[in-house]
Design a protein around this motif. Sequence first.
Motif, PDB file in Angstrom:
ATOM      1  N   ALA A 172      -5.696  -0.672   8.016  1.00  0.00           N
ATOM      2  CA  ALA A 172      -5.879  -2.049   7.554  1.00  0.00           C
ATOM      3  C   ALA A 172      -5.155  -3.030   8.474  1.00  0.00           C
ATOM      4  O   ALA A 172      -5.679  -4.112   8.774  1.00  0.00           O
ATOM      5  CB  ALA A 172      -5.372  -2.190   6.126  1.00  0.00           C
ATOM      6  N   PHE A 204      -9.674  -1.037   2.878  1.00  0.00           N
ATOM      7  CA  PHE A 204      -8.597  -0.093   3.194  1.00  0.00           C
ATOM      8  C   PHE A 204      -7.313  -0.438   2.449  1.00  0.00           C
ATOM      9  O   PHE A 204      -6.572   0.460   2.044  1.00  0.00           O
ATOM     10  CB  PHE A 204      -8.347  -0.040   4.699  1.00  0.00           C
ATOM     11  CG  PHE A 204      -9.318   0.843   5.419  1.00  0.00           C
ATOM     12  CD1 PHE A 204      -9.265   2.216   5.276  1.00  0.00           C
ATOM     13  CD2 PHE A 204     -10.301   0.302   6.223  1.00  0.00           C
ATOM     14  CE1 PHE A 204     -10.169   3.037   5.919  1.00  0.00           C
ATOM     15  CE2 PHE A 204     -11.202   1.108   6.877  1.00  0.00           C
ATOM     16  CZ  PHE A 204     -11.148   2.483   6.723  1.00  0.00           C
ATOM     17  N   SER A 264      -7.924   0.858  -1.051  1.00  0.00           N
ATOM     18  CA  SER A 264      -7.939   2.313  -1.159  1.00  0.00           C
ATOM     19  C   SER A 264      -6.548   2.910  -1.032  1.00  0.00           C
ATOM     20  O   SER A 264      -6.327   4.041  -1.463  1.00  0.00           O
ATOM     21  CB  SER A 264      -8.880   2.924  -0.121  1.00  0.00           C
ATOM     22  OG  SER A 264      -8.350   2.717   1.174  1.00  0.00           O
ATOM     23  N   GLY A 265      -5.608   2.169  -0.468  1.00  0.00           N
ATOM     24  CA  GLY A 265      -4.245   2.669  -0.344  1.00  0.00           C
ATOM     25  C   GLY A 265      -3.383   2.367  -1.549  1.00  0.00           C
ATOM     26  O   GLY A 265      -2.248   2.832  -1.634  1.00  0.00           O
ATOM     27  N   ASN A 281      -0.311   4.438   0.676  1.00  0.00           N
ATOM     28  CA  ASN A 281      -0.763   5.354   1.704  1.00  0.00           C
ATOM     29  C   ASN A 281      -0.540   4.718   3.073  1.00  0.00           C
ATOM     30  O   ASN A 281      -1.061   3.643   3.373  1.00  0.00           O
ATOM     31  CB  ASN A 281      -2.249   5.668   1.493  1.00  0.00           C
ATOM     32  CG  ASN A 281      -2.728   6.801   2.356  1.00  0.00           C
ATOM     33  OD1 ASN A 281      -2.115   7.159   3.344  1.00  0.00           O
ATOM     34  ND2 ASN A 281      -3.858   7.366   1.951  1.00  0.00           N
ATOM     35  N   THR A 307      -1.506   5.788   6.072  1.00  0.00           N
ATOM     36  CA  THR A 307      -2.664   5.846   6.962  1.00  0.00           C
ATOM     37  C   THR A 307      -3.595   4.666   6.710  1.00  0.00           C
ATOM     38  O   THR A 307      -4.031   4.000   7.656  1.00  0.00           O
ATOM     39  CB  THR A 307      -3.440   7.166   6.747  1.00  0.00           C
ATOM     40  OG1 THR A 307      -2.535   8.259   6.902  1.00  0.00           O
ATOM     41  CG2 THR A 307      -4.572   7.290   7.719  1.00  0.00           C
ATOM     42  N   THR A 308      -3.896   4.403   5.461  1.00  0.00           N
ATOM     43  CA  THR A 308      -4.773   3.275   5.157  1.00  0.00           C
ATOM     44  C   THR A 308      -4.092   1.951   5.488  1.00  0.00           C
ATOM     45  O   THR A 308      -4.760   1.001   5.902  1.00  0.00           O
ATOM     46  CB  THR A 308      -5.207   3.287   3.686  1.00  0.00           C
ATOM     47  OG1 THR A 308      -4.055   3.267   2.856  1.00  0.00           O
ATOM     48  CG2 THR A 308      -6.052   4.494   3.377  1.00  0.00           C
ATOM     49  N   SER A 320       0.833  -1.196   0.000  1.00  0.00           N
ATOM     50  CA  SER A 320       0.000   0.000   0.000  1.00  0.00           C
ATOM     51  C   SER A 320       0.872   1.253   0.000  1.00  0.00           C
ATOM     52  O   SER A 320       1.867   1.340   0.713  1.00  0.00           O
ATOM     53  CB  SER A 320      -0.905  -0.008   1.231  1.00  0.00           C
ATOM     54  OG  SER A 320      -1.720   1.126   1.245  1.00  0.00           O
TER      55      SER A 320
END
Length: 159
Positions: free
Chosen positions: A84, A138, A141-142, A77, A79-80, A75
């Motif tokens: 996760a 998540f 989305s990252g 990102n 934060t994601t 990932s």
Amino acid sequence: MNNFNKYFKLMALIFGGFIGFIGLIIGIFYLLKLFSVTLFYIPGFDHFFSFIMIIIPYVVFFSGYYYLHKKIPLSKNKTTATIARVLMILGSLLCAATMILSTLKLFGVHKTFVLAFDEKSQYGWMIQIVLLFFTALFVASGDAKEKDWMHKKVISDEL
């Protein structure tokens, strides 16, 4: 060879393949039924079978969490990825706890917490599915944005 013979032979092959496939499925079901009836005459096999039936869903959930565990470092990102990872840890702990409680129930433990879990065990399944879904959400989305199919085609044409 004229067209009638060619198409007749083709239709006969399709029909024979279909009948053969149905026969194969019937044969497999018959052999499995014969196998299961034979195995249940072995002392203790019904408890082993019950244990296997309890463990299989948890193996599926653990394999899902393992797959997502491998995808989290990819990932982009952070934060994601952190969210996760937290959801994955919560889901893995819940999966392990419900597996232990289900196994205790199978082995005949009659404590109040096992009986309370048995009445509400379906909620554990639902929470695990939701946690697995949101963990995958998540992780997805990252990820980096996927290129448009037109852009991919232009790059492949240049090569």
